[in-house]
Write a protein that holds these residues in place. Structure first.
Motif, PDB file in Angstrom:
ATOM      1  N   LEU A 572       0.835  -1.202   0.000  1.00 42.76           N
ATOM      2  CA  LEU A 572       0.000   0.000   0.000  1.00 42.76           C
ATOM      3  C   LEU A 572       0.870   1.253   0.000  1.00 42.76           C
ATOM      4  N   LYS A 574       1.444   5.027   0.947  1.00 39.42           N
ATOM      5  CA  LYS A 574       1.038   5.617   2.210  1.00 39.42           C
ATOM      6  C   LYS A 574      -0.025   6.694   2.098  1.00 39.42           C
TER       7      LYS A 574
ATOM      8  N   PRO B  32       8.577  10.140   6.836  1.00 41.20           N
ATOM      9  CA  PRO B  32       7.458   9.897   7.745  1.00 41.20           C
ATOM     10  C   PRO B  32       7.594   8.542   8.428  1.00 41.20           C
ATOM     11  N   LYS B  34       5.728   5.202  10.094  1.00 35.19           N
ATOM     12  CA  LYS B  34       4.493   4.414  10.173  1.00 35.19           C
ATOM     13  C   LYS B  34       4.461   3.780  11.553  1.00 35.19           C
ATOM     14  N   SER B  90      -6.221  -0.146  16.434  1.00 33.20           N
ATOM     15  CA  SER B  90      -5.964   0.055  15.007  1.00 33.20           C
ATOM     16  C   SER B  90      -6.068   1.517  14.602  1.00 33.20           C
ATOM     17  N   ASN B  91      -6.587   2.360  15.488  1.00 33.23           N
ATOM     18  CA  ASN B  91      -6.531   3.802  15.213  1.00 33.23           C
ATOM     19  C   ASN B  91      -5.090   4.257  15.087  1.00 33.23           C
ATOM     20  N   TYR B  96       0.379   6.927   9.699  1.00 32.89           N
ATOM     21  CA  TYR B  96       1.602   7.598   9.242  1.00 32.89           C
ATOM     22  C   TYR B  96       1.662   8.990   9.835  1.00 32.89           C
ATOM     23  N   GLU B  98       4.197  12.618  10.055  1.00 35.87           N
ATOM     24  CA  GLU B  98       5.428  13.337   9.745  1.00 35.87           C
ATOM     25  C   GLU B  98       5.288  14.762  10.238  1.00 35.87           C
ATOM     26  N   ARG B 116       1.533  16.121  10.308  1.00 38.80           N
ATOM     27  CA  ARG B 116       0.560  15.597   9.361  1.00 38.80           C
ATOM     28  C   ARG B 116       0.362  14.111   9.636  1.00 38.80           C
ATOM     29  N   TRP B 118      -1.838  10.553   8.392  1.00 40.06           N
ATOM     30  CA  TRP B 118      -2.755   9.929   7.450  1.00 40.06           C
ATOM     31  C   TRP B 118      -2.771   8.431   7.689  1.00 40.06           C
ATOM     32  N   GLN B 120      -4.026   4.503   6.065  1.00 37.08           N
ATOM     33  CA  GLN B 120      -4.374   3.817   4.808  1.00 37.08           C
ATOM     34  C   GLN B 120      -5.825   3.373   4.776  1.00 37.08           C
TER      35      GLN B 120
END
Lengths: 651, 336
Positions: A572, A574, B32, B34, B90-91, B96, B98, B116, B118, B120
């Motif tokens: 995936l 990002k 960034p 994860k 899972s929140n 990701y 950065e 920032r 985000w 998936q």
């Protein structure tokens, strides 16, 4: 002071509470229920700011009044019903104090208990469905309370996840969670709950009242051989004592054996069956004559009545084995005293009956002949079978029936017959119970309804012991061979669905559904769990097996889900912006541009423009948007993404 | 505040210790980053515990009454708890993050540290970012489909780089039954200019307009004056995309303004007060000059910034002031 989030949640919490409380209308006394619903609706009106909130002293007073009302109604505040009522009261008062989010959560937790208190009273299939919906609503409101700022759309999405993940998990828990049988602290009898069914006494009119009820008495499934309809005598209380009007059971009936004495001897003529008995708040179980293997925890009395020590206050399943062809000759060995009880008649009653019996005794030599004489009399002398006979003279009911009115129901015939036999010196007794049953071909269960209630007689022959004689058969043989309705052709029992095949089929499907629900939800106990474990290949499973499966299953599930996540996340890209960029690169690559992953976007765009000069404008716009969104906090990312998507499409 | 006097609860102390612990165990994170599921910690909240007790009570009730339907309700609620745990976790995991370029502030103002985030997944989790030093302690953020920006406010008291080496992401969403958190070891930086002094020193004669009347073209904002090569820190708004299309070279539009006066601000020219006061005065001078659209330069011993004007120039000058003689911080700025 009430917070804004709390204020907005008020209708939700009220709705959840109201929805959870609604079924209580069926079990709570009307005044309590009306009070609660009234208070809840009043609360909603206050929420709409039509009315002002009550001051604190009024709330406390109302709480006190509610406790008093509950106490005055139930005389207790414990137990499922009174406790549920009290909880409902307190929750209702609490709705006038929903200042913080914590108040809301407390109310929803209370709603779960309110629902449960209703389940303990009634767990019909629609209740199951209702509870499912109510708990879903409550969980959604909990979700809403936990994130009051989040819009409903996202919450619905999350709720969907709860449904998707939660449902299989709860089913797995339900099947696998170790069940500890039996009560932990004792089940209080629900106060003031009337149930229909046969009681341990019989006076004229008792059974004919009962047969007007269409309520279910019990369900039976035969395992293997099924007996004929005419043999389906379901034995209930056996009545020995007669006071001239009323028959009643013999209190100190000796117990002769219990289920632990069941032998494993299998007779090929044995009938094996399983009964699902509706709660009737009595001790006895219904078995076919005569029970051989007793249900668990059951005792056999000397008159072949099968009982448990505890009253049947909830749906109960038991299995039993009966043999229809044997006779009960046990009492022969128990001394004469018991037989004397079955010869006793009250003094000063039934003079004409006694005279007739004495006459027969002189006339006939054997007991069998006397029995036949009585049956012939019923058959011959224009006796009729009716649900609404003329009222009998209460001081001398037997004579009045035999020589005067000559119309009655099975109870009248059984009663008069036994009196005749006793007067003739033949020990006899009245047996009450049910006769027949209606088979549902969808699942093989027989339904025995209250309208199948019946009374018959048993006489004691010196040679063979106790033998069943059903005097009703002499008057209305259809009652035995078919059912009540065919025995009473001109009287409408009010079966709306009767005779209509589509409705009958629908009805049958509904009953089948109910039985499946009982099998898999209500009666899923340690035994069934064990059976399931055995099917899964566990030998001699105990609670440990279920724990192994539970833990193993959960671990496997978690690993599987993690694997899915891992696989998903591996390839995936990002970020949405990055995704678009990669897509852009892919398009360029397809069109013949070699992509070097270490190359920056600016350099790349320069090369791309060289290669596709006609599209350079779009490429540059796209790259500009990309750089801007990715590296500048001031950028309007969402707008940029939109333009990038547009560019990508035109590209 | 009474709450700070009160002894902290055990879970709170545990959570407060976790940055220290994370720093010891893990190297600083990539940018960034994860969020790794292995670094997400989770504990039940007070409501979670109460809920568990309620479910347990229901379980006892179901056992006592041997009521299958009550068992089913109990297990539905149990499953709700488990799913809530999973969703809360899972929140954060696979989120990701950065750091973003943060706008410089003057000392004494509140710095805005932005991140920032985000995810998936398409459904948007709710997270909070926090740091012990942050004002209001936490910032709430609902992650949108295209990523969103979370920000913390932090008080500044001295010039230089305000830097924190980690921040905490936490969430209770959905259900508020569990508290999940993770420590992200990413530095967040914000340049802090010196606090401008209230009054500008007279020494450079900033009030006089008479020194020079000749107009010279200086980089400014208003009038287009030509193109020059793209340099780092140029605003993308000034990039000449049209000429980029034809020349294959990033050029930046230059603007000019009419400037009436040129000043050179030298720190040595200020004698009064200590270094910080003098820097504050210089800061005020630069701001005034910029406001009056004058040309100005800066001289800090060896560092000399040629006279110019405009936002970029102002930023260069103020940055020089901010980091002057602060050896412990590099001058790189926040790298992305």
């Amino acid at each position: 002071m009430m917070s804004d989030a709390s204020y907005r949640l008020v209708p939700w919490t009220l709705a959840a509470l109201l929805f959870s409380a609604l079924p209580h209308a069926l079990i709570l006394p009307m005044h309590i229920f009306a009070l609660m619903i009234g208070l809840l609706i009043l609360r909603f009106i206050m929420h709409k700011k039509v009315l002002r909130m009550p001051p604190n002293w009024l709330k406390y007073t109302m709480a006190g009044v509610c406790v008093v009302v509950v106490l005055a109604t139930f005389h207790t505040i414990t137990g499922a019903l009174a406790g549920g009522a009290l909880l409902l009261c307190m929750a209702t008062i609490k709705t006038y104090e929903m200042n913080t989010l914590r108040d809301h959560t407390a109310l929803i937790l209370a709603a779960f208990f309110i629902v449960t208190s209703y389940i303990l009273d009634n767990n019909a299939i629609w209740v199951g469905l209702y509870v499912f919906i109510a708990s879903g609503l409550c969980v959604f409101v909990l979700l809403k309370i936990s994130a009051p700022t989040v819009d409903n759309q996202l919450l619905f999405k999350k709720a969907k996840l709860f449904f998707i993940y939660g449902l299989p998990l709860s089913i797995a828990l339900f099947i696998l969670f170790p069940r500890i049988p039996g009560p932990l602290w004792g089940v209080p009898n629900s106060a003031g709950k009337a149930t229909t069914g046969i009681s341990d006494s019989m006076s004229p009119g008792m059974i004919s009242d009962l047969v007007k009820s269409d309520a279910l008495a019990f369900r039976v499934k035969f395992l293997g051989k099924e007996p004929n309809r005419g043999q389906l005598y379901w034995r209930g209380p056996v009545l020995h004592n007669f006071d001239g009007l009323k028959w009643s059971a013999f209190r100190n009936n000796p117990l002769i054996r219990n289920s632990e004495d069941n032998n494993n001897f299998e007779n090929p003529e044995d009938i094996n069956y399983e009964v699902i008995l509706e709660p009737h708040n009595q001790n006895w179980l219904y078995t076919l004559d005569f029970a051989q293997k007793l249900p668990d925890q059951a005792w056999l009395k000397i008159d072949y009545q099968v009982s448990r020590s505890r009253k049947i206050s909830q749906l109960t399943r038991y299995s039993a084995t009966s043999n229809l062809s044997i006779h009960d000759n046990r009492s022969r060995f128990r001394g004469k005293r018991l037989l004397e009880i079955d010869l006793a008649l009250p003094n000063n009653t039934a003079k004409k009956t006694r005279e007739l019996a004495l006459e027969w005794r002189k006339k006939y030599k054997t007991e069998e002949e006397i029995v036949q004489a009585a049956l012939q009399m019923f058959n011959r002398d224009l006796f009729s079978y009716t649900l609404s006979p003329k009222l009998l003279d209460l001081t001398n009911s037997v004579d009045d029936f035999l020589f005067n009115t000559k119309e009655g129901f099975c109870e009248h015939y059984a009663s008069a017959f036994v009196v005749l036999m006793r007067a003739a010196g033949i020990p006899s007794r009245v047996v009450t119970g049910y006769l027949g049953g209606e088979k549902n071909y969808l699942n093989g269960y027989y339904r025995i309804k209250q309208s199948d209630a019946h009374a018959w007689a048993e006489v004691y022959y010196k040679n063979t012991g106790w033998t069943r004689v059903d005097p009703t058969g002499a008057i209305a043989p259809e009652r035995i061979e078919q059912n009540l309705e065919s025995a009473l052709p001109d009287e409408n029992l009010g079966g709306f669905f009767s005779g209509n095949s589509i409705f009958l089929r629908l009805e049958n499907s509904w009953y089948a559904l109910n039985t499946a629900y009982f099998d898999w939800v209500l009666d899923f106990d340690a035994d069934k769990q064990k059976g399931l474990m055995e099917k899964l290949g566990f030998k001699n499973p105990d609670w440990r097996a279920t724990v192994y499966i539970l833990v193993g299953g959960v671990l496997t599930g978690v690993m599987f889900i993690s694997f899915l996540y891992w696989r998903q996340s591996r390839n995936l890209i990002k970020e949405p912006i990055q995704k678009l960029y990669v897509k852009f690169l892919q398009i360029l690559e397809k069109d013949g541009l070699t992509i070097d992953s270490s190359e920056g976007p600016v350099d790349l765009s320069l090369r791309a423009c060289e290669k596709f000069p006609d599209k350079s404008e779009i490429i540059k716009e796209f790259i500009r948007n990309y750089i801007e969104s990715r590296y500048y906090s001031s950028a309007d990312v969402i707008q940029n993404i939109k333009t990038m998507k547009l560019h990508l499409r035109s590209f | 505040m009474p709450s700070s006097i009160k002894k902290k609860s055990l879970p709170r102390r545990l959570i407060d210790r976790s940055p220290k612990w994370a720093r010891k165990r893990h190297a600083p994170d990539k940018i960034p980053y994860k969020v790794s599921g292995r670094r997400v910690y989770i504990i039940p909240t007070r409501f979670g515990l109460i809920f568990a007790i309620a479910v347990f009570a229901l379980l006892l009730g179901s056992m006592n009454y041997s009521n299958g339907l009550a068992f089913l309700l109990t297990f539905i609620l149990t499953a709700v708890g488990f799913v809530a745990m999973h969703l809360t976790n899972s929140n954060l995991s696979n989120l990701y993050v950065e750091p973003m370029l943060n706008e410089a502030v003057f000392s004494g103002e509140n710095a805005l540290l932005q991140i920032r985030l985000w995810h998936q997944d398409t459904d948007r989790p709710e997270v909070e970012i926090s740091h012990q030093l942050a004002l209001a302690n936490k910032a709430h953020c609902c992650i949108e489909e295209n990523g969103s920006v979370a920000s913390m406010h932090m008080q500044t008291s001295q010039r230089g780089y305000l830097e924190i080496d980690h921040y905490m992401l936490s969430t209770r969403f959905p259900m508020n039954m569990f508290y999940a958190w993770t420590i992200v070891l990413q530095p967040l930086r914000c340049l802090v200019y010196p606090k401008p002094s209230d009054e500008a020193p007279e020494i450079f004669g900033n009030s006089s307009q008479s020194e020079s009347n000749k107009s010279s073209n200086r980089p400014g904002q208003d009038d287009f004056a030509g193109l020059r090569d793209y340099q780092w820190q140029d605003s993308p708004q000034h990039i000449a995309w049209k000429s980029y299309a034809s020349q294959d070279k990033l050029l930046v539009k230059q603007f000019s303004e009419s400037v009436s006066k040129t000043s050179m601000f030298d720190i040595d020219a200020l004698s009064s007060g200590n270094l910080e006061i003098r820097l504050s005065q210089l800061c005020r001078l630069i701001l005034n000059a910029e406001e009056n659209q004058q040309n100005y330069g800066l001289k800090l011993n060896d560092t000399i910034i040629e006279p110019s004007n405009g936002d970029t120039h102002k930023h260069n000058c103020l940055s020089a002031l901010a980091t002057y003689q602060l050896e412990s911080f590099s001058k790189r700025g926040t790298d992305i």
